[in-house]
Design a protein around this motif. Structure first.
Motif, mmCIF file in Angstrom:
data_model
loop_
_atom_site.group_PDB
_atom_site.id
_atom_site.type_symbol
_atom_site.label_atom_id
_atom_site.label_comp_id
_atom_site.label_asym_id
_atom_site.label_seq_id
_atom_site.Cartn_x
_atom_site.Cartn_y
_atom_site.Cartn_z
ATOM 1 N N THR A 102 10.735 3.214 -7.463
ATOM 2 C CA THR A 102 11.078 1.942 -6.833
ATOM 3 C C THR A 102 11.296 0.879 -7.895
ATOM 4 O O THR A 102 10.433 0.652 -8.742
ATOM 5 C CB THR A 102 9.965 1.496 -5.861
ATOM 6 O OG1 THR A 102 9.795 2.518 -4.875
ATOM 7 C CG2 THR A 102 10.308 0.182 -5.184
ATOM 8 N N LEU A 103 12.472 0.257 -7.852
ATOM 9 C CA LEU A 103 12.801 -0.847 -8.743
ATOM 10 C C LEU A 103 12.518 -2.143 -7.991
ATOM 11 O O LEU A 103 13.020 -2.350 -6.884
ATOM 12 C CB LEU A 103 14.270 -0.802 -9.160
ATOM 13 C CG LEU A 103 14.723 0.446 -9.918
ATOM 14 C CD1 LEU A 103 16.223 0.378 -10.194
ATOM 15 C CD2 LEU A 103 13.942 0.617 -11.197
ATOM 16 N N HIS A 104 11.704 -2.991 -8.596
ATOM 17 C CA HIS A 104 11.309 -4.256 -7.975
ATOM 18 C C HIS A 104 11.704 -5.395 -8.903
ATOM 19 O O HIS A 104 11.338 -5.410 -10.076
ATOM 20 C CB HIS A 104 9.804 -4.276 -7.717
ATOM 21 C CG HIS A 104 9.302 -5.579 -7.207
ATOM 22 N ND1 HIS A 104 9.497 -5.998 -5.908
ATOM 23 C CD2 HIS A 104 8.625 -6.576 -7.831
ATOM 24 C CE1 HIS A 104 8.949 -7.189 -5.751
ATOM 25 N NE2 HIS A 104 8.418 -7.565 -6.895
ATOM 26 N N ARG A 105 12.455 -6.337 -8.357
ATOM 27 C CA ARG A 105 12.905 -7.504 -9.135
ATOM 28 C C ARG A 105 12.113 -8.718 -8.682
ATOM 29 O O ARG A 105 11.940 -8.946 -7.485
ATOM 30 C CB ARG A 105 14.396 -7.726 -8.920
ATOM 31 C CG ARG A 105 14.919 -8.958 -9.591
ATOM 32 C CD ARG A 105 16.395 -9.205 -9.383
ATOM 33 N NE ARG A 105 16.966 -8.538 -8.236
ATOM 34 C CZ ARG A 105 18.241 -8.171 -8.151
ATOM 35 N NH1 ARG A 105 19.058 -8.390 -9.140
ATOM 36 N NH2 ARG A 105 18.703 -7.580 -7.071
ATOM 37 N N GLU A 106 11.633 -9.478 -9.663
ATOM 38 C CA GLU A 106 10.880 -10.689 -9.352
ATOM 39 C C GLU A 106 11.367 -11.801 -10.281
ATOM 40 O O GLU A 106 11.468 -11.605 -11.489
ATOM 41 C CB GLU A 106 9.387 -10.444 -9.557
ATOM 42 C CG GLU A 106 8.525 -11.546 -9.025
ATOM 43 C CD GLU A 106 7.057 -11.148 -9.019
ATOM 44 O OE1 GLU A 106 6.251 -12.018 -9.365
ATOM 45 O OE2 GLU A 106 6.735 -9.996 -8.687
ATOM 46 N N THR A 107 11.666 -12.951 -9.681
ATOM 47 C CA THR A 107 12.112 -14.095 -10.461
ATOM 48 C C THR A 107 11.026 -15.166 -10.425
ATOM 49 O O THR A 107 10.611 -15.593 -9.351
ATOM 50 C CB THR A 107 13.439 -14.664 -9.926
ATOM 51 O OG1 THR A 107 14.410 -13.616 -9.936
ATOM 52 C CG2 THR A 107 13.934 -15.825 -10.784
ATOM 53 N N HIS A 110 10.359 -20.493 -13.242
ATOM 54 C CA HIS A 110 11.123 -21.022 -14.376
ATOM 55 C C HIS A 110 12.442 -20.277 -14.581
ATOM 56 O O HIS A 110 13.194 -20.590 -15.489
ATOM 57 C CB HIS A 110 10.286 -20.999 -15.661
ATOM 58 C CG HIS A 110 9.760 -19.644 -16.004
ATOM 59 N ND1 HIS A 110 10.558 -18.650 -16.514
ATOM 60 C CD2 HIS A 110 8.520 -19.120 -15.878
ATOM 61 C CE1 HIS A 110 9.828 -17.564 -16.707
ATOM 62 N NE2 HIS A 110 8.587 -17.818 -16.326
ATOM 63 N N GLY A 111 12.731 -19.288 -13.726
ATOM 64 C CA GLY A 111 14.011 -18.600 -13.782
ATOM 65 C C GLY A 111 14.019 -17.258 -14.473
ATOM 66 O O GLY A 111 15.023 -16.560 -14.456
ATOM 67 N N ARG A 112 12.932 -16.881 -15.107
ATOM 68 C CA ARG A 112 12.896 -15.585 -15.797
ATOM 69 C C ARG A 112 12.750 -14.463 -14.775
ATOM 70 O O ARG A 112 11.870 -14.493 -13.910
ATOM 71 C CB ARG A 112 11.741 -15.541 -16.785
ATOM 72 C CG ARG A 112 11.698 -14.239 -17.533
ATOM 73 C CD ARG A 112 10.659 -14.232 -18.607
ATOM 74 N NE ARG A 112 10.657 -12.928 -19.231
ATOM 75 C CZ ARG A 112 9.642 -12.429 -19.861
ATOM 76 N NH1 ARG A 112 8.530 -13.132 -19.999
ATOM 77 N NH2 ARG A 112 9.709 -11.244 -20.400
ATOM 78 N N THR A 113 13.602 -13.463 -14.874
ATOM 79 C CA THR A 113 13.579 -12.331 -13.955
ATOM 80 C C THR A 113 12.991 -11.115 -14.659
ATOM 81 O O THR A 113 13.372 -10.798 -15.789
ATOM 82 C CB THR A 113 15.005 -11.996 -13.463
ATOM 83 O OG1 THR A 113 15.513 -13.133 -12.771
ATOM 84 C CG2 THR A 113 15.016 -10.802 -12.536
ATOM 85 N N THR A 114 12.068 -10.462 -13.990
ATOM 86 C CA THR A 114 11.514 -9.207 -14.508
ATOM 87 C C THR A 114 11.804 -8.111 -13.491
ATOM 88 O O THR A 114 11.868 -8.344 -12.288
ATOM 89 C CB THR A 114 9.993 -9.295 -14.738
ATOM 90 O OG1 THR A 114 9.358 -9.645 -13.516
ATOM 91 C CG2 THR A 114 9.648 -10.305 -15.803
ATOM 92 N N VAL A 115 11.993 -6.906 -14.012
ATOM 93 C CA VAL A 115 12.230 -5.741 -13.159
ATOM 94 C C VAL A 115 11.212 -4.684 -13.554
ATOM 95 O O VAL A 115 11.044 -4.372 -14.739
ATOM 96 C CB VAL A 115 13.663 -5.191 -13.326
ATOM 97 C CG1 VAL A 115 13.871 -3.962 -12.452
ATOM 98 C CG2 VAL A 115 14.696 -6.260 -12.999
ATOM 99 N N THR A 116 10.520 -4.154 -12.562
ATOM 100 C CA THR A 116 9.562 -3.074 -12.814
ATOM 101 C C THR A 116 10.034 -1.816 -12.097
ATOM 102 O O THR A 116 10.746 -1.883 -11.093
ATOM 103 C CB THR A 116 8.149 -3.442 -12.311
ATOM 104 O OG1 THR A 116 8.228 -3.758 -10.920
ATOM 105 C CG2 THR A 116 7.579 -4.621 -13.076
ATOM 106 N N ALA A 117 9.626 -0.675 -12.627
ATOM 107 C CA ALA A 117 9.940 0.618 -12.024
ATOM 108 C C ALA A 117 8.625 1.336 -11.775
ATOM 109 O O ALA A 117 7.839 1.543 -12.696
ATOM 110 C CB ALA A 117 10.826 1.440 -12.945
ATOM 111 N N THR A 118 8.383 1.711 -10.526
ATOM 112 C CA THR A 118 7.140 2.370 -10.154
ATOM 113 C C THR A 118 7.453 3.741 -9.581
ATOM 114 O O THR A 118 8.060 3.843 -8.507
ATOM 115 C CB THR A 118 6.377 1.529 -9.113
ATOM 116 O OG1 THR A 118 6.215 0.210 -9.625
ATOM 117 C CG2 THR A 118 5.032 2.150 -8.786
ATOM 118 N N PRO A 119 7.063 4.806 -10.291
ATOM 119 C CA PRO A 119 7.320 6.140 -9.757
ATOM 120 C C PRO A 119 6.230 6.589 -8.789
ATOM 121 O O PRO A 119 5.064 6.237 -8.947
ATOM 122 C CB PRO A 119 7.321 7.025 -11.003
ATOM 123 C CG PRO A 119 6.441 6.311 -11.968
ATOM 124 C CD PRO A 119 6.567 4.838 -11.657
ATOM 125 N N ALA A 120 6.624 7.336 -7.776
ATOM 126 C CA ALA A 120 5.698 7.975 -6.844
ATOM 127 C C ALA A 120 6.139 9.434 -6.741
ATOM 128 O O ALA A 120 7.286 9.715 -6.394
ATOM 129 C CB ALA A 120 5.735 7.307 -5.489
#
Length: 170
Positions: A102-107, A110-120
């Motif tokens: 699962t790819l999760h995007r969070e902004t 202050h505008g910085r976007t991070t994307v995490t990848a969580t495997p199951a």
């Protein structure tokens, strides 16, 4: 004068780990087994051989193309399995693992976007893939697509998509 700029988030990678045993031990030198990682459509993405008791899949690298346009989470589907060999000395393991990343995007404000990848990884519950073989050719029983037991089927062309198997739905 100011210019409009678009910030590109750093995209994550996922390193899948797996183990292989023969009669409860890590395979020795000369005991090579093949493993496949397939995408959600059954296309083989990687085919690797064990290195002793480990299966060294390459990192999965994600790009912005994998992110949902509406900002919701995206799930990438894979399947991993041992490719049956032709040696009469082994009972190969026909277990197929369903892998959902699962790819999760969070902004941030202050505008910085991070994307995490969580495997199951699932096969009757979350776990890392572990394939077991024996040197016996006695018939093995394995889980059928409906969760009951069924006799082992003949090897399929792809270790990821044995006859009658489809990935679990989320």
């Amino acid at each position: 004068m100011g210019a409009n700029t678009t910030k590109t988030p750093k995209m994550p990678t996922v390193q899948l780990g797996a183990t292989k045993t023969v009669d409860g031990q890590a395979p020795g030198s000369g005991q090579a087994f093949a493993f496949q990682l397939c995408d959600g459509q059954g296309e083989v993405l990687q085919e690797k051989q064990n290195d002793g008791g480990t299966v060294p899949f390459d990192k999965l690298v994600y790009s912005e193309d994998g992110l949902a346009a509406d900002g919701s989470d995206s799930t990438m589907r894979y399947a991993a399995g041992e490719k049956a060999g032709d040696s009469p000395s082994y009972a190969y393991d026909d277990t197929v693992y369903d892998v959902a990343v699962t790819l999760h995007r969070e902004t941030a404000p202050h505008g910085r976007t991070t994307v995490t990848a969580t495997p199951a990884i699932t096969k009757a519950g979350p776990r890392s893939p572990r394939w077991r073989s024996t040197t016996s050719r006695a018939p093995r029983r394995s889980l059928s697509p409906r969760g009951g037991s069924a006799p082992r089927a003949a090897p399929s062309p792809s270790a990821c998509w044995p006859t009658g198997w489809t990935p679990a739905r989320r």
